[in-house]
Design an enzyme around this catalytic site. Structure first.
Site, PDB file in Angstrom:
ATOM      1  N   ASP A   1       0.943  -1.102  -0.091  1.00 19.92           N
ATOM      2  CA  ASP A   1       0.019   0.102   0.116  1.00 19.92           C
ATOM      3  C   ASP A   1       0.818   1.147   0.111  1.00 19.92           C
ATOM      4  O   ASP A   1       2.059   0.994   0.404  1.00 19.92           O
ATOM      5  CB  ASP A   1      -0.724  -0.057   1.269  1.00 19.92           C
ATOM      6  CG  ASP A   1      -1.778   1.011   1.419  1.00 19.92           C
ATOM      7  OD1 ASP A   1      -2.257   1.521   0.746  1.00 19.92           O
ATOM      8  OD2 ASP A   1      -1.725   1.776   2.521  1.00 19.92           O
ATOM      9  N   LEU A   2       0.502   2.414  -0.332  1.00 24.47           N
ATOM     10  CA  LEU A   2       1.276   3.371  -0.682  1.00 24.47           C
ATOM     11  C   LEU A   2       1.118   4.328   0.703  1.00 24.47           C
ATOM     12  O   LEU A   2       2.127   4.546   1.613  1.00 24.47           O
ATOM     13  CB  LEU A   2       1.018   4.185  -1.833  1.00 24.47           C
ATOM     14  CG  LEU A   2       1.711   5.479  -2.149  1.00 24.47           C
ATOM     15  CD1 LEU A   2       3.069   5.414  -2.155  1.00 24.47           C
ATOM     16  CD2 LEU A   2       1.152   6.345  -3.418  1.00 24.47           C
ATOM     17  N   ASP A   3      -0.061   4.908   0.851  1.00 20.02           N
ATOM     18  CA  ASP A   3      -0.266   6.050   1.971  1.00 20.02           C
ATOM     19  C   ASP A   3      -0.261   5.347   3.230  1.00 20.02           C
ATOM     20  O   ASP A   3      -0.913   4.554   3.581  1.00 20.02           O
ATOM     21  CB  ASP A   3      -1.643   6.758   1.582  1.00 20.02           C
ATOM     22  CG  ASP A   3      -2.016   7.529   0.530  1.00 20.02           C
ATOM     23  OD1 ASP A   3      -0.925   8.361   0.222  1.00 20.02           O
ATOM     24  OD2 ASP A   3      -2.854   7.355  -0.325  1.00 20.02           O
TER      25      ASP A   3
ATOM     26  N   THR B   1       1.252  10.484   3.927  1.00 20.01           N
ATOM     27  CA  THR B   1       0.573  11.552   3.313  1.00 20.01           C
ATOM     28  C   THR B   1      -0.881  11.773   4.216  1.00 20.01           C
ATOM     29  O   THR B   1      -1.644  12.698   4.044  1.00 20.01           O
ATOM     30  CB  THR B   1      -0.216  10.891   2.081  1.00 20.01           C
ATOM     31  OG1 THR B   1      -0.201   9.679   2.160  1.00 20.01           O
ATOM     32  CG2 THR B   1       0.971  11.268   0.846  1.00 20.01           C
TER      33      THR B   1
ATOM     34  N   LYS C   1      -8.608   6.642   6.847  1.00 22.16           N
ATOM     35  CA  LYS C   1      -7.536   5.688   6.196  1.00 22.16           C
ATOM     36  C   LYS C   1      -7.564   4.623   5.612  1.00 22.16           C
ATOM     37  O   LYS C   1      -8.654   3.700   5.827  1.00 22.16           O
ATOM     38  CB  LYS C   1      -6.538   5.413   7.546  1.00 22.16           C
ATOM     39  CG  LYS C   1      -5.942   6.667   8.145  1.00 22.16           C
ATOM     40  CD  LYS C   1      -4.751   6.104   9.211  1.00 22.16           C
ATOM     41  CE  LYS C   1      -4.007   7.473   9.644  1.00 22.16           C
ATOM     42  NZ  LYS C   1      -3.063   7.199  10.920  1.00 22.16           N
TER      43      LYS C   1
ATOM     44  N   SER D   1      -2.824   0.813  -4.252  1.00 21.23           N
ATOM     45  CA  SER D   1      -3.476   1.713  -3.406  1.00 21.23           C
ATOM     46  C   SER D   1      -4.787   2.230  -4.034  1.00 21.23           C
ATOM     47  O   SER D   1      -5.087   2.435  -5.218  1.00 21.23           O
ATOM     48  CB  SER D   1      -2.324   2.990  -3.488  1.00 21.23           C
ATOM     49  OG  SER D   1      -2.976   4.357  -3.009  1.00 21.23           O
ATOM     50  N   ALA D   2      -5.472   2.858  -3.170  1.00 16.58           N
ATOM     51  CA  ALA D   2      -6.846   3.329  -3.656  1.00 16.58           C
ATOM     52  C   ALA D   2      -6.592   4.902  -4.168  1.00 16.58           C
ATOM     53  O   ALA D   2      -7.433   5.283  -4.668  1.00 16.58           O
ATOM     54  CB  ALA D   2      -7.725   3.627  -2.169  1.00 16.58           C
TER      55      ALA D   2
ATOM     56  N   LYS E   1     -11.024  -1.016  -1.062  1.00 20.36           N
ATOM     57  CA  LYS E   1     -10.907  -1.780  -0.036  1.00 20.36           C
ATOM     58  C   LYS E   1     -11.978  -1.838   1.072  1.00 20.36           C
ATOM     59  O   LYS E   1     -12.578  -0.453   1.299  1.00 20.36           O
ATOM     60  CB  LYS E   1      -9.064  -1.409   0.567  1.00 20.36           C
ATOM     61  CG  LYS E   1      -8.307  -1.828  -0.209  1.00 20.36           C
ATOM     62  CD  LYS E   1      -6.796  -0.973   0.352  1.00 20.36           C
ATOM     63  CE  LYS E   1      -5.965  -0.879  -0.663  1.00 20.36           C
ATOM     64  NZ  LYS E   1      -4.607  -0.280  -0.249  1.00 20.36           N
TER      65      LYS E   1
ATOM     66  N   GLU F   1       0.328  -3.296   4.829  1.00 16.79           N
ATOM     67  CA  GLU F   1      -0.821  -2.364   4.763  1.00 16.79           C
ATOM     68  C   GLU F   1      -1.118  -1.817   5.952  1.00 16.79           C
ATOM     69  O   GLU F   1      -0.574  -2.242   7.199  1.00 16.79           O
ATOM     70  CB  GLU F   1      -1.932  -3.207   4.635  1.00 16.79           C
ATOM     71  CG  GLU F   1      -2.892  -3.007   3.711  1.00 16.79           C
ATOM     72  CD  GLU F   1      -3.534  -1.738   3.183  1.00 16.79           C
ATOM     73  OE1 GLU F   1      -3.519  -0.784   4.041  1.00 16.79           O
ATOM     74  OE2 GLU F   1      -3.795  -1.506   2.000  1.00 16.79           O
ATOM     75  N   ASP F   2      -1.275  -0.439   6.515  1.00 17.93           N
ATOM     76  CA  ASP F   2      -1.298   0.114   7.561  1.00 17.93           C
ATOM     77  C   ASP F   2      -3.028   0.274   7.899  1.00 17.93           C
ATOM     78  O   ASP F   2      -3.426   0.693   8.964  1.00 17.93           O
ATOM     79  CB  ASP F   2      -1.024   1.547   7.442  1.00 17.93           C
ATOM     80  CG  ASP F   2      -1.809   2.634   6.569  1.00 17.93           C
ATOM     81  OD1 ASP F   2      -2.082   2.104   5.359  1.00 17.93           O
ATOM     82  OD2 ASP F   2      -2.072   3.676   6.777  1.00 17.93           O
TER      83      ASP F   2
HETATM   84  C1  BG6 Z   1      -5.846   6.051   0.216  1.00 17.72           C
HETATM   85  C2  BG6 Z   1      -5.896   6.809   1.679  1.00 17.72           C
HETATM   86  O1  BG6 Z   1      -4.497   5.405   0.165  1.00 17.72           O
HETATM   87  O2  BG6 Z   1      -6.288   6.688  -0.845  1.00 17.72           O
HETATM   88  C3  BG6 Z   1      -7.119   7.665   1.754  1.00 17.72           C
HETATM   89  O3  BG6 Z   1      -5.337   6.168   2.642  1.00 17.72           O
HETATM   90  C4  BG6 Z   1      -7.454   8.234   0.496  1.00 17.72           C
HETATM   91  O4  BG6 Z   1      -7.101   8.423   2.921  1.00 17.72           O
HETATM   92  C5  BG6 Z   1      -7.622   7.373  -0.735  1.00 17.72           C
HETATM   93  O5  BG6 Z   1      -8.923   8.872   0.578  1.00 17.72           O
HETATM   94  C6  BG6 Z   1      -7.868   8.009  -1.894  1.00 17.72           C
HETATM   95  O6  BG6 Z   1      -6.955   8.887  -2.287  1.00 17.72           O
HETATM   96  P1  BG6 Z   1      -6.944  10.121  -3.418  1.00 17.72           P
HETATM   97  O7  BG6 Z   1      -5.523  10.746  -3.612  1.00 17.72           O
HETATM   98  O8  BG6 Z   1      -7.064   9.492  -4.604  1.00 17.72           O
HETATM   99  O9  BG6 Z   1      -8.048  11.068  -2.869  1.00 17.72           O
HETATM  100 MG    MG Z   2      -2.666   3.085   3.653  1.00 18.85          MG
END
Ligand code: BG6
Ligand code: MG
Length: 221
Positions: free
Chosen positions: A8-10, A16, A44, A113-114, A144, A168-169
Site C-alpha cells: 500500500d502507499l499512503d 500522506t 485511512k 493503492s486506492a 478496499k 498495509e496500515d
Molecule cells: C488511500 C488513503 O490510500 O487513498 C485515503 O489512505 C484516501 O485516505 C484514498 O482517501 C484516496 O486517495 P486520493 O488521493 O485518490 O484522494
Molecule cells: Mg494506507
C-alpha cells in the site's frame, strides 16, 4: 514460496495522512464545522468519495451528487497543492531500502493503492522504479476491503495470490488482503491491526528475509 511483496502507499511508504487531514479539515471548516485528527483516523484506506461521505455525516450536512463531486474536487485540489511540495525526505524510515532489498533478493514488487494521486506521489518521492507494477485508484472499481486492487497486482506480476505478501496500515486494507488469500503485514499498532499475520511498527532495521522467516514460522505452526 513467496514470490512478491505488494505495498500500500499512503501510510506504508509515505505519511500522506497528514496532508489528507489538512485538506479535509480545510473543507470541513469552509462548510462551518471542525474535523479532528481522531475523525481523520476513520478515513485511512478509505476511497475519496467514501471519505467525503464520512466527513459530511460528521458535519451533519446533506448534499446532492453534483455538490458532493464539487467538494471532493476542491479537497483534492488542496491535497495536490500540499503533496506537490513533498520530497524524498518524506519517505517513511527505510521503506525504500526495504523495497530495494526485496528486489535484490529476487522478489517482485508492486504498489496497490486506492489513491488516484499515486503517480504524482511516486514522482515526488523518486521511487517509481522500485516497482514492477502500480495498481491504483485510477484503475480499480471497488475500494478496499474489496480484494480487487491486490488481485490485480498479483495478476500483473504473474503470481498466485498465495505467493504474495501485502504491507498495509489500514484495517480495511488488511481485510482486503485476507480476502485476496494473501499474507499480510500490518504497519502500525498491533491492537488496531490484529487481523494481520505480523505487525511491525516501521521498516527501520528490518530485512525482507526476517519477514519471510516469520511467515514460514506461522505456516509451520
Ligand atoms: C488511500 C488513503 O490510500 O487513498 C485515503 O489512505 C484516501 O485516505 C484514498 O482517501 C484516496 O486517495 P486520493 O488521493 O485518490 O484522494
Ligand atoms: Mg494506507
Amino acid at each position: 514460496m513467496i514470490q512478491a511483496f505488494i505495498f500500500d502507499l499512503d501510510g506504508v511508504l509515505v505519511d500522506t495522512a497528514k496532508y489528507h487531514y489538512l485538506a479535509w479539515r480545510r473543507l470541513a471548516q469552509s462548510l462551518g464545522f471542525d474535523f479532528t485528527e481522531e475523525d481523520n483516523e476513520r478515513l485511512k484506506g478509505v476511497s475519496r468519495m467514501q471519505s467525503l461521505d464520512i466527513l459530511l455525516s460528521i458535519g451533519n450536512i446533506q448534499a446532492d451528487e453534483k455538490t458532493r463531486h464539487a467538494y471532493a474536487e476542491q479537497k483534492n485540489q488542496w491535497y495536490v497543492e500540499y503533496i506537490s511540495r513533498m520530497g524524498r525526505d518524506e519517505i517513511l524510515p527505510e521503506a525504500d531500502r526495504f523495497v530495494r532489498e526485496a528486489r535484490e533478493s529476487g522478489l517482485k514488487t508492486a504498489i496497490a493503492s486506492a489513491s488516484k494521486n499515486t503517480p504524482l506521489i511516486l514522482e515526488r518521492l523518486g521511487i517509481a522504479e522500485l516497482f514492477d507494477t502500480v495498481i491504483d485508484g485510477r484503475i480499480t472499481s471497488r475500494a478496499k476491503p474489496d480484494p480487487e486492487v491486490f488481485l490485480l497486482a498479483a495478476q500483473a506480476l504473474g503470481g498466485e495470490p498465495t505467493a504474495c505478501v501485502v504491507f498495509e496500515d489500514a484495517a480495511a486494507g488488511i481485510q482486503a488482503a485476507r480476502r485476496a488469500g494473501m499474507y499480510c503485514v500490518g504497519i502500525g499498532s498491533p491492537q488496531q491491526l490484529s487481523q494481520a499475520d505480523i505487525v511491525i511498527r516501521t521498516f527501520r532495521g528490518l530485512s525482507p528475509r526476517q519477514i519471510l522467516l516469520q511467515l514460514e514460522d506461522i505456516k509451520t505452526n
